[in-house]
Design a protein around this motif. Structure first.
Motif, PDB file in Angstrom:
ATOM      1  N   MET A   1      52.744  43.370  71.095  1.00 36.85           N
ATOM      2  CA  MET A   1      53.666  43.628  72.200  1.00 36.85           C
ATOM      3  C   MET A   1      53.999  42.322  72.901  1.00 36.85           C
ATOM      4  O   MET A   1      53.111  41.496  73.116  1.00 36.85           O
ATOM      5  CB  MET A   1      53.045  44.619  73.185  1.00 36.85           C
ATOM      6  N   SER A   2      55.230  42.171  73.270  1.00 38.55           N
ATOM      7  CA  SER A   2      55.638  40.946  73.936  1.00 38.55           C
ATOM      8  C   SER A   2      55.058  40.855  75.324  1.00 38.55           C
ATOM      9  O   SER A   2      55.078  41.817  76.086  1.00 38.55           O
ATOM     10  CB  SER A   2      57.166  40.874  74.007  1.00 38.55           C
ATOM     11  N   ALA A   3      54.536  39.646  75.662  1.00 35.54           N
ATOM     12  CA  ALA A   3      54.050  39.419  77.018  1.00 35.54           C
ATOM     13  C   ALA A   3      55.195  39.418  78.015  1.00 35.54           C
ATOM     14  O   ALA A   3      54.979  39.572  79.210  1.00 35.54           O
ATOM     15  CB  ALA A   3      53.300  38.088  77.079  1.00 35.54           C
TER      16      ALA A   3
ATOM     17  N   GLY B   1      59.931  30.253  78.976  1.00 34.71           N
ATOM     18  CA  GLY B   1      59.320  30.155  77.652  1.00 34.71           C
ATOM     19  C   GLY B   1      60.224  30.703  76.567  1.00 34.71           C
ATOM     20  O   GLY B   1      61.133  31.503  76.820  1.00 34.71           O
ATOM     21  N   ALA B   2      59.968  30.263  75.340  1.00 31.78           N
ATOM     22  CA  ALA B   2      60.802  30.656  74.195  1.00 31.78           C
ATOM     23  C   ALA B   2      60.281  31.929  73.554  1.00 31.78           C
ATOM     24  O   ALA B   2      59.087  32.065  73.279  1.00 31.78           O
ATOM     25  CB  ALA B   2      60.832  29.538  73.159  1.00 31.78           C
ATOM     26  N   ASP B   3      61.196  32.864  73.310  1.00 35.54           N
ATOM     27  CA  ASP B   3      60.895  34.063  72.522  1.00 35.54           C
ATOM     28  C   ASP B   3      61.383  33.907  71.087  1.00 35.54           C
ATOM     29  O   ASP B   3      60.880  34.572  70.184  1.00 35.54           O
ATOM     30  CB  ASP B   3      61.574  35.282  73.146  1.00 35.54           C
ATOM     31  N   VAL B   4      62.384  33.053  70.891  1.00 32.16           N
ATOM     32  CA  VAL B   4      62.992  32.830  69.577  1.00 32.16           C
ATOM     33  C   VAL B   4      63.164  31.327  69.380  1.00 32.16           C
ATOM     34  O   VAL B   4      63.604  30.635  70.296  1.00 32.16           O
ATOM     35  CB  VAL B   4      64.370  33.521  69.466  1.00 32.16           C
ATOM     36  N   LEU B   5      62.813  30.851  68.201  1.00 29.08           N
ATOM     37  CA  LEU B   5      63.128  29.478  67.806  1.00 29.08           C
ATOM     38  C   LEU B   5      63.960  29.540  66.536  1.00 29.08           C
ATOM     39  O   LEU B   5      63.526  30.120  65.526  1.00 29.08           O
ATOM     40  CB  LEU B   5      61.866  28.658  67.564  1.00 29.08           C
TER      41      LEU B   5
ATOM     42  N   LEU C   1      56.075  31.091  71.495  1.00 30.99           N
ATOM     43  CA  LEU C   1      56.472  32.209  70.640  1.00 30.99           C
ATOM     44  C   LEU C   1      55.359  33.247  70.553  1.00 30.99           C
ATOM     45  O   LEU C   1      55.613  34.456  70.628  1.00 30.99           O
ATOM     46  CB  LEU C   1      56.836  31.715  69.237  1.00 30.99           C
ATOM     47  N   GLU C   2      54.145  32.800  70.381  1.00 28.84           N
ATOM     48  CA  GLU C   2      53.021  33.724  70.274  1.00 28.84           C
ATOM     49  C   GLU C   2      52.805  34.479  71.577  1.00 28.84           C
ATOM     50  O   GLU C   2      52.488  35.668  71.584  1.00 28.84           O
ATOM     51  CB  GLU C   2      51.761  32.962  69.874  1.00 28.84           C
ATOM     52  N   ASP C   3      52.995  33.807  72.701  1.00 27.13           N
ATOM     53  CA  ASP C   3      52.821  34.437  74.006  1.00 27.13           C
ATOM     54  C   ASP C   3      53.854  35.524  74.236  1.00 27.13           C
ATOM     55  O   ASP C   3      53.578  36.531  74.893  1.00 27.13           O
ATOM     56  CB  ASP C   3      52.925  33.373  75.112  1.00 27.13           C
ATOM     57  N   GLY C   4      55.044  35.330  73.687  1.00 23.77           N
ATOM     58  CA  GLY C   4      56.128  36.264  73.941  1.00 23.77           C
ATOM     59  C   GLY C   4      56.379  37.286  72.854  1.00 23.77           C
ATOM     60  O   GLY C   4      57.340  38.046  72.930  1.00 23.77           O
ATOM     61  N   GLY C   5      55.555  37.338  71.809  1.00 24.33           N
ATOM     62  CA  GLY C   5      55.855  38.230  70.697  1.00 24.33           C
ATOM     63  C   GLY C   5      57.154  37.808  70.050  1.00 24.33           C
ATOM     64  O   GLY C   5      58.141  38.538  70.051  1.00 24.33           O
ATOM     65  N   GLY C   6      57.157  36.595  69.522  1.00 25.94           N
ATOM     66  CA  GLY C   6      58.403  35.913  69.214  1.00 25.94           C
ATOM     67  C   GLY C   6      58.937  36.061  67.808  1.00 25.94           C
ATOM     68  O   GLY C   6      58.388  36.763  66.952  1.00 25.94           O
ATOM     69  N   ASP C   7      60.031  35.334  67.599  1.00 29.22           N
ATOM     70  CA  ASP C   7      60.712  35.278  66.310  1.00 29.22           C
ATOM     71  C   ASP C   7      60.968  33.829  65.941  1.00 29.22           C
ATOM     72  O   ASP C   7      61.389  33.028  66.788  1.00 29.22           O
ATOM     73  CB  ASP C   7      62.064  35.995  66.373  1.00 29.22           C
TER      74      ASP C   7
ATOM     75  N   ARG D   1      57.479  37.098  64.113  1.00 29.64           N
ATOM     76  CA  ARG D   1      58.237  37.459  62.920  1.00 29.64           C
ATOM     77  C   ARG D   1      58.923  36.205  62.370  1.00 29.64           C
ATOM     78  O   ARG D   1      59.479  35.413  63.135  1.00 29.64           O
ATOM     79  CB  ARG D   1      59.292  38.522  63.240  1.00 29.64           C
ATOM     80  N   VAL D   2      58.881  36.035  61.056  1.00 25.93           N
ATOM     81  CA  VAL D   2      59.473  34.857  60.415  1.00 25.93           C
ATOM     82  C   VAL D   2      60.593  35.300  59.487  1.00 25.93           C
ATOM     83  O   VAL D   2      60.398  36.164  58.625  1.00 25.93           O
ATOM     84  CB  VAL D   2      58.416  34.062  59.626  1.00 25.93           C
ATOM     85  N   THR D   3      61.759  34.696  59.667  1.00 30.45           N
ATOM     86  CA  THR D   3      62.924  35.009  58.844  1.00 30.45           C
ATOM     87  C   THR D   3      63.500  33.726  58.265  1.00 30.45           C
ATOM     88  O   THR D   3      63.652  32.727  58.976  1.00 30.45           O
ATOM     89  CB  THR D   3      64.008  35.728  59.663  1.00 30.45           C
ATOM     90  N   LEU D   4      63.822  33.762  56.993  1.00 28.87           N
ATOM     91  CA  LEU D   4      64.432  32.643  56.283  1.00 28.87           C
ATOM     92  C   LEU D   4      65.881  32.998  55.982  1.00 28.87           C
ATOM     93  O   LEU D   4      66.160  34.030  55.368  1.00 28.87           O
ATOM     94  CB  LEU D   4      63.674  32.383  54.987  1.00 28.87           C
ATOM     95  N   ILE D   5      66.806  32.153  56.433  1.00 28.25           N
ATOM     96  CA  ILE D   5      68.242  32.352  56.191  1.00 28.25           C
ATOM     97  C   ILE D   5      68.703  31.291  55.202  1.00 28.25           C
ATOM     98  O   ILE D   5      68.530  30.097  55.430  1.00 28.25           O
ATOM     99  CB  ILE D   5      69.053  32.231  57.489  1.00 28.25           C
ATOM    100  N   GLU D   6      69.323  31.719  54.089  1.00 30.16           N
ATOM    101  CA  GLU D   6      69.704  30.808  53.006  1.00 30.16           C
ATOM    102  C   GLU D   6      71.202  30.910  52.717  1.00 30.16           C
ATOM    103  O   GLU D   6      71.621  31.633  51.825  1.00 30.16           O
ATOM    104  CB  GLU D   6      68.908  31.144  51.750  1.00 30.16           C
ATOM    105  N   PRO D   7      72.021  30.175  53.463  1.00 32.37           N
ATOM    106  CA  PRO D   7      73.465  30.247  53.220  1.00 32.37           C
ATOM    107  C   PRO D   7      73.896  29.399  52.025  1.00 32.37           C
ATOM    108  O   PRO D   7      73.260  28.404  51.674  1.00 32.37           O
ATOM    109  CB  PRO D   7      74.068  29.672  54.514  1.00 32.37           C
ATOM    110  N   GLY D   8      75.020  29.796  51.444  1.00 32.66           N
ATOM    111  CA  GLY D   8      75.720  28.949  50.498  1.00 32.66           C
ATOM    112  C   GLY D   8      76.700  28.072  51.269  1.00 32.66           C
ATOM    113  O   GLY D   8      76.415  27.632  52.385  1.00 32.66           O
ATOM    114  N   VAL D   9      77.880  27.837  50.697  1.00 35.07           N
ATOM    115  CA  VAL D   9      78.872  26.976  51.348  1.00 35.07           C
ATOM    116  C   VAL D   9      79.424  27.662  52.594  1.00 35.07           C
ATOM    117  O   VAL D   9      79.917  28.790  52.541  1.00 35.07           O
ATOM    118  CB  VAL D   9      80.018  26.640  50.376  1.00 35.07           C
ATOM    119  N   VAL D  10      79.312  26.969  53.719  1.00 32.34           N
ATOM    120  CA  VAL D  10      79.821  27.459  55.005  1.00 32.34           C
ATOM    121  C   VAL D  10      80.694  26.352  55.589  1.00 32.34           C
ATOM    122  O   VAL D  10      80.412  25.165  55.420  1.00 32.34           O
ATOM    123  CB  VAL D  10      78.664  27.805  55.970  1.00 32.34           C
ATOM    124  N   ASP D  11      81.729  26.728  56.291  1.00 29.33           N
ATOM    125  CA  ASP D  11      82.666  25.766  56.868  1.00 29.33           C
ATOM    126  C   ASP D  11      82.016  25.025  58.035  1.00 29.33           C
ATOM    127  O   ASP D  11      82.139  25.423  59.191  1.00 29.33           O
ATOM    128  CB  ASP D  11      83.924  26.499  57.338  1.00 29.33           C
ATOM    129  N   THR D  12      81.303  23.937  57.727  1.00 28.77           N
ATOM    130  CA  THR D  12      80.643  23.117  58.742  1.00 28.77           C
ATOM    131  C   THR D  12      80.946  21.647  58.471  1.00 28.77           C
ATOM    132  O   THR D  12      81.607  21.298  57.487  1.00 28.77           O
ATOM    133  CB  THR D  12      79.114  23.311  58.725  1.00 28.77           C
TER     134      THR D  12
END
Length: 243
Positions: free
Chosen positions: A1-3, A82-86, A128-134, A176-187
């Motif tokens: 549970m998030s603090a 504090g950070a909930d998401v990085l 992140l751990e303190d806040g139940g982060g992502d 929670r850990v999420t990996l985002i793997e884009p292909g070609v993006v207009d950057t």
């Protein structure tokens, strides 16, 4: 549970001065997040913070400089609770033939793309751990395949993929850990390439890119909106016509 459950969540985005980072800041702010914009280019993040208005702060920080990240984390704690998401988005793509004269490019990619993400995570992990982060790590299709001119870049992204899986196991269920793997993006990524022939060829493909940073940001916002008992660990995205 998030603090900090029941409170407005705070997202820290590295590389927030352009591309996917800036788009993610806009998307999360629109979703009700406070956002901390981290990047080296202060003028750009200042302008973005002014555009977003309330609950957005700009912090000049370089992911290759741990001291600047420590200072940024303290500001996030003091000003936003504090950070909930990085979102580890900062990265460079210095493609080209493998050659000794490009060794500084190789070092820069390893220090930014991989060590920078590792350092940012280490610095913000307590929050992140303190806040139940992502934790959201931006990788690439290049983390699954390699080409003749992207070897070190691919190595940093393969490293990001392996490290993210290790973190997934180490930090569950608190972060929670999420990996985002884009292909070609207009950057603007191709504009940094130092090898002229490679830059021209890559720029042509990016000029034709139909996938926009905002579309990747929408995916990140969706991932973060899932209930705490569900985590989307990996998302691979390509333009429909990318081989």
């Amino acid at each position: 549970m998030s603090a900090r459950e029941g409170t407005v969540r705070t997202a820290v985005i590295t590389g927030a001065s352009s591309g996917i980072g800036a788009a993610t800041a806009r998307a999360l702010h629109a979703a009700g997040y406070r956002v901390a914009l981290l990047a080296r280019r202060g003028d750009r993040i200042d302008a973005l913070a002014a555009e977003l208005g309330d609950d957005a702060i700009a912090i000049v920080a370089d992911v290759t400089d741990r001291d600047s990240l420590v200072a940024a984390a303290q500001r996030v704690q003091d000003e936003l609770g504090g950070a909930d998401v990085l979102v580890n988005n900062a990265g460079i793509m210095l493609l080209g033939p493998f050659a000794s004269e490009r060794r500084e490019d190789y070092r820069a990619m390893v220090e930014t793309n991989l060590l920078g993400a590792i350092t940012a995570t280490e610095v913000f992990l307590g929050q992140l751990e303190d806040g139940g982060g992502d934790l959201v790590n931006l990788s690439s299709v290049a983390g699954r395949t390699a080409r003749a001119t992207n070897g070190v870049y691919a190595a940093t992204k393969w490293g990001m993929n392996g490290w993210s899986e290790s973190l997934r196991q180490a930090l569950l269920p608190d972060v929670r850990v999420t990996l985002i793997e884009p292909g070609v993006v207009d950057t603007e990524l191709p504009t940094h390439i130092t090898d002229d022939a490679t830059r021209q060829a890559v720029q042509e493909s990016y000029d034709a890119a139909r996938v926009k940073p905002e579309e990747i940001a929408e995916v990140i916002a969706f991932v973060l909106s899932r209930p705490r008992h569900l985590v989307i660990n990996e998302v691979l995205l390509r333009p429909a016509d990318q081989a």
